[in-house]
Design an enzyme around this catalytic site. Structure first.
Site, PDB file in Angstrom:
ATOM      1  N   LYS A   1     -13.605 -37.709-100.601  1.00  0.00           N
ATOM      2  CA  LYS A   1     -14.028 -39.025-100.366  1.00  0.00           C
ATOM      3  C   LYS A   1     -13.332 -39.996-101.202  1.00  0.00           C
ATOM      4  O   LYS A   1     -13.137 -41.084-100.662  1.00  0.00           O
ATOM      5  CB  LYS A   1     -15.596 -38.959-100.948  1.00  0.00           C
ATOM      6  CG  LYS A   1     -16.415 -38.137-100.053  1.00  0.00           C
ATOM      7  CD  LYS A   1     -17.914 -38.248-100.655  1.00  0.00           C
ATOM      8  CE  LYS A   1     -18.255 -37.614-102.060  1.00  0.00           C
ATOM      9  NZ  LYS A   1     -17.990 -36.183-102.361  1.00  0.00           N
TER      10      LYS A   1
ATOM     11  N   ARG B   1     -26.566 -40.822-103.305  1.00  0.00           N
ATOM     12  CA  ARG B   1     -26.426 -39.258-103.328  1.00  0.00           C
ATOM     13  C   ARG B   1     -27.816 -38.716-103.237  1.00  0.00           C
ATOM     14  O   ARG B   1     -27.940 -37.440-103.108  1.00  0.00           O
ATOM     15  CB  ARG B   1     -25.965 -38.942-104.406  1.00  0.00           C
ATOM     16  CG  ARG B   1     -24.470 -38.265-104.382  1.00  0.00           C
ATOM     17  CD  ARG B   1     -23.976 -37.704-105.811  1.00  0.00           C
ATOM     18  NE  ARG B   1     -23.099 -36.896-105.975  1.00  0.00           N
ATOM     19  CZ  ARG B   1     -21.856 -37.316-106.202  1.00  0.00           C
ATOM     20  NH1 ARG B   1     -21.516 -38.517-106.343  1.00  0.00           N
ATOM     21  NH2 ARG B   1     -21.096 -36.437-106.594  1.00  0.00           N
TER      22      ARG B   1
ATOM     23  N   ARG C   1      -8.350 -28.312-108.836  1.00  0.00           N
ATOM     24  CA  ARG C   1      -8.077 -29.874-109.148  1.00  0.00           C
ATOM     25  C   ARG C   1      -7.791 -29.926-110.622  1.00  0.00           C
ATOM     26  O   ARG C   1      -8.076 -29.423-111.491  1.00  0.00           O
ATOM     27  CB  ARG C   1      -9.544 -30.510-108.761  1.00  0.00           C
ATOM     28  CG  ARG C   1      -9.071 -32.030-108.951  1.00  0.00           C
ATOM     29  CD  ARG C   1      -9.923 -32.734-107.899  1.00  0.00           C
ATOM     30  NE  ARG C   1     -11.391 -32.836-108.721  1.00  0.00           N
ATOM     31  CZ  ARG C   1     -12.162 -33.588-107.949  1.00  0.00           C
ATOM     32  NH1 ARG C   1     -11.965 -34.078-106.690  1.00  0.00           N
ATOM     33  NH2 ARG C   1     -13.381 -33.713-108.344  1.00  0.00           N
TER      34      ARG C   1
ATOM     35  N   ARG D   1     -11.392 -31.249-114.908  1.00  0.00           N
ATOM     36  CA  ARG D   1     -12.502 -31.882-115.364  1.00  0.00           C
ATOM     37  C   ARG D   1     -13.561 -31.198-116.016  1.00  0.00           C
ATOM     38  O   ARG D   1     -13.591 -29.918-114.982  1.00  0.00           O
ATOM     39  CB  ARG D   1     -13.034 -32.851-114.204  1.00  0.00           C
ATOM     40  CG  ARG D   1     -12.477 -34.168-114.229  1.00  0.00           C
ATOM     41  CD  ARG D   1     -12.802 -34.781-112.922  1.00  0.00           C
ATOM     42  NE  ARG D   1     -14.057 -34.783-112.301  1.00  0.00           N
ATOM     43  CZ  ARG D   1     -14.479 -35.389-111.036  1.00  0.00           C
ATOM     44  NH1 ARG D   1     -13.476 -36.227-110.397  1.00  0.00           N
ATOM     45  NH2 ARG D   1     -15.480 -35.176-110.445  1.00  0.00           N
TER      46      ARG D   1
ATOM     47  N   ARG E   1     -22.894 -28.064-108.651  1.00  0.00           N
ATOM     48  CA  ARG E   1     -22.706 -29.623-107.817  1.00  0.00           C
ATOM     49  C   ARG E   1     -22.993 -29.267-106.195  1.00  0.00           C
ATOM     50  O   ARG E   1     -23.480 -29.911-105.573  1.00  0.00           O
ATOM     51  CB  ARG E   1     -21.148 -29.868-107.916  1.00  0.00           C
ATOM     52  CG  ARG E   1     -21.110 -30.665-109.318  1.00  0.00           C
ATOM     53  CD  ARG E   1     -19.694 -30.628-109.773  1.00  0.00           C
ATOM     54  NE  ARG E   1     -18.862 -31.959-108.826  1.00  0.00           N
ATOM     55  CZ  ARG E   1     -17.591 -31.984-108.987  1.00  0.00           C
ATOM     56  NH1 ARG E   1     -16.803 -31.004-109.478  1.00  0.00           N
ATOM     57  NH2 ARG E   1     -17.182 -33.288-108.328  1.00  0.00           N
TER      58      ARG E   1
HETATM   59  P1  AMP Z   1     -18.024 -37.809-108.205  1.00  0.00           P
HETATM   60  O1  AMP Z   1     -16.786 -38.038-108.856  1.00  0.00           O
HETATM   61  O2  AMP Z   1     -18.328 -38.673-107.399  1.00  0.00           O
HETATM   62  O3  AMP Z   1     -17.852 -36.278-107.834  1.00  0.00           O
HETATM   63  O4  AMP Z   1     -18.998 -37.766-109.567  1.00  0.00           O
HETATM   64  C1  AMP Z   1     -19.088 -37.030-110.482  1.00  0.00           C
HETATM   65  C2  AMP Z   1     -20.527 -36.647-111.230  1.00  0.00           C
HETATM   66  O5  AMP Z   1     -20.994 -37.925-111.434  1.00  0.00           O
HETATM   67  C3  AMP Z   1     -21.370 -36.184-110.308  1.00  0.00           C
HETATM   68  O6  AMP Z   1     -21.672 -34.835-110.415  1.00  0.00           O
HETATM   69  C4  AMP Z   1     -22.721 -36.596-111.171  1.00  0.00           C
HETATM   70  O7  AMP Z   1     -22.942 -35.939-112.135  1.00  0.00           O
HETATM   71  C5  AMP Z   1     -22.443 -37.995-111.350  1.00  0.00           C
HETATM   72  N1  AMP Z   1     -22.780 -39.027-110.181  1.00  0.00           N
HETATM   73  C6  AMP Z   1     -21.704 -39.781-109.388  1.00  0.00           C
HETATM   74  N2  AMP Z   1     -22.231 -40.411-108.519  1.00  0.00           N
HETATM   75  C7  AMP Z   1     -23.716 -40.107-108.778  1.00  0.00           C
HETATM   76  C8  AMP Z   1     -24.877 -40.602-107.989  1.00  0.00           C
HETATM   77  N3  AMP Z   1     -24.861 -41.558-106.821  1.00  0.00           N
HETATM   78  N4  AMP Z   1     -26.190 -40.237-108.538  1.00  0.00           N
HETATM   79  C9  AMP Z   1     -26.119 -39.413-109.399  1.00  0.00           C
HETATM   80  N5  AMP Z   1     -25.217 -38.719-110.056  1.00  0.00           N
HETATM   81  C10 AMP Z   1     -23.812 -39.067-109.797  1.00  0.00           C
END
Ligand code: AMP
Length: 214
Positions: free
Chosen positions: A16, A91, A126, A160, A171
């Site tokens: 994404k 989400r 990653r 990470r 996740r």
């Molecule tokens: P991402 O980089 O989009 O995978 O986001 C990394 C982490 O940020 C996720 O595993 C969540 O802990 C938090 N996060 C990002 N976007 C959201 C969202 N829309 N709602 C809740 N937690 C989020």
């Protein structure tokens, strides 16, 4: 082009972020990534960053009201007036409803489909640059020089916290329980575009652009 208010949907590791960055450049609209905003807050050690860190490190979703607040604030900025690409938001169902309540009608929701096995393979390998956020994969897309970021030259690429095996499992579970239902939510609104995400990044970008042009 079918519209400029877009969102990227799909499991973690689907690509994404990679695709959203390319589309943002191509369409000249901002890339709005809640993951990037939260990681930035974490790095700056703000109150928001400290609150989000405990959820993020465990691979859990940050509470809805926190994320909704930062997105509402971001979308009010001038550069978002002509459109934007949301990446990682909404989400959950309450987040999707909050977006509608903000007056945002998405014109396209790009759902990048990738199997759980592929997610585990991608996230497990990653590597991320803690300075500029660039991402690599140990096998599929290594940096040209070991442990050095091609984009910013920083030495010291990291896994990470939320790309560790236990967090990856969590996740994926959060994705299936809380985010996957949004596929139907947006399908019912007639804006969903399903894209096969296991092809190479260039093919996926082309497929998305072709679909938007239809
Ligand atoms: P991402 O980089 O989009 O995978 O986001 C990394 C982490 O940020 C996720 O595993 C969540 O802990 C938090 N996060 C990002 N976007 C959201 C969202 N829309 N709602 C809740 N937690 C989020």
């Amino acid at each position: 082009m079918s519209g400029y208010r877009m969102m990227m949907l799909g499991p973690p590791g689907a690509g994404k972020g990679t695709q959203a960055k390319r589309l943002a450049q191509e369409l000249e609209i901002p890339h709005v990534s809640t993951g990037d905003m939260l990681r930035d807050a974490k790095r700056r050690d703000t109150e928001l960053g400290r609150e989000a860190a405990e959820y993020m490190n465990a691979g859990k979703l940050v509470p809805d009201e926190v994320v909704i607040g930062i997105v509402a604030e971001r979308l009010e900025q001038d550069d978002a007036a002509q459109g934007f690409i949301l990446d990682g938001f909404p989400r959950t169902r309450p987040q999707a409803e909050a977006l509608t309540d903000m007056g945002v009608e998405l014109e396209a929701v790009i759902n990048i489909e990738v199997s759980d096995e592929e997610v585990v393979r991608r996230l497990g390998g990653r590597l991320s640059c803690p300075e500029c956020g660039a991402v690599y994969h140990k096998e599929a897309n290594p940096p040209s020089q070991d442990d050095v970021c091609d984009k910013c030259g920083n030495r010291g690429l990291v896994t990470r916290d939320d790309d560790r095996p236990e967090a990856i499992k969590q996740r994926l579970a959060s994705y299936h329980r809380q985010t996957a239902p949004l596929v139907e939510f947006y399908e019912q609104r007639g804006v969903l575009e399903a894209i096969a995400g296991e092809a190479g990044p260039d093919e996926v970008t082309q497929e998305i652009l072709d679909r938007l042009a239809d």
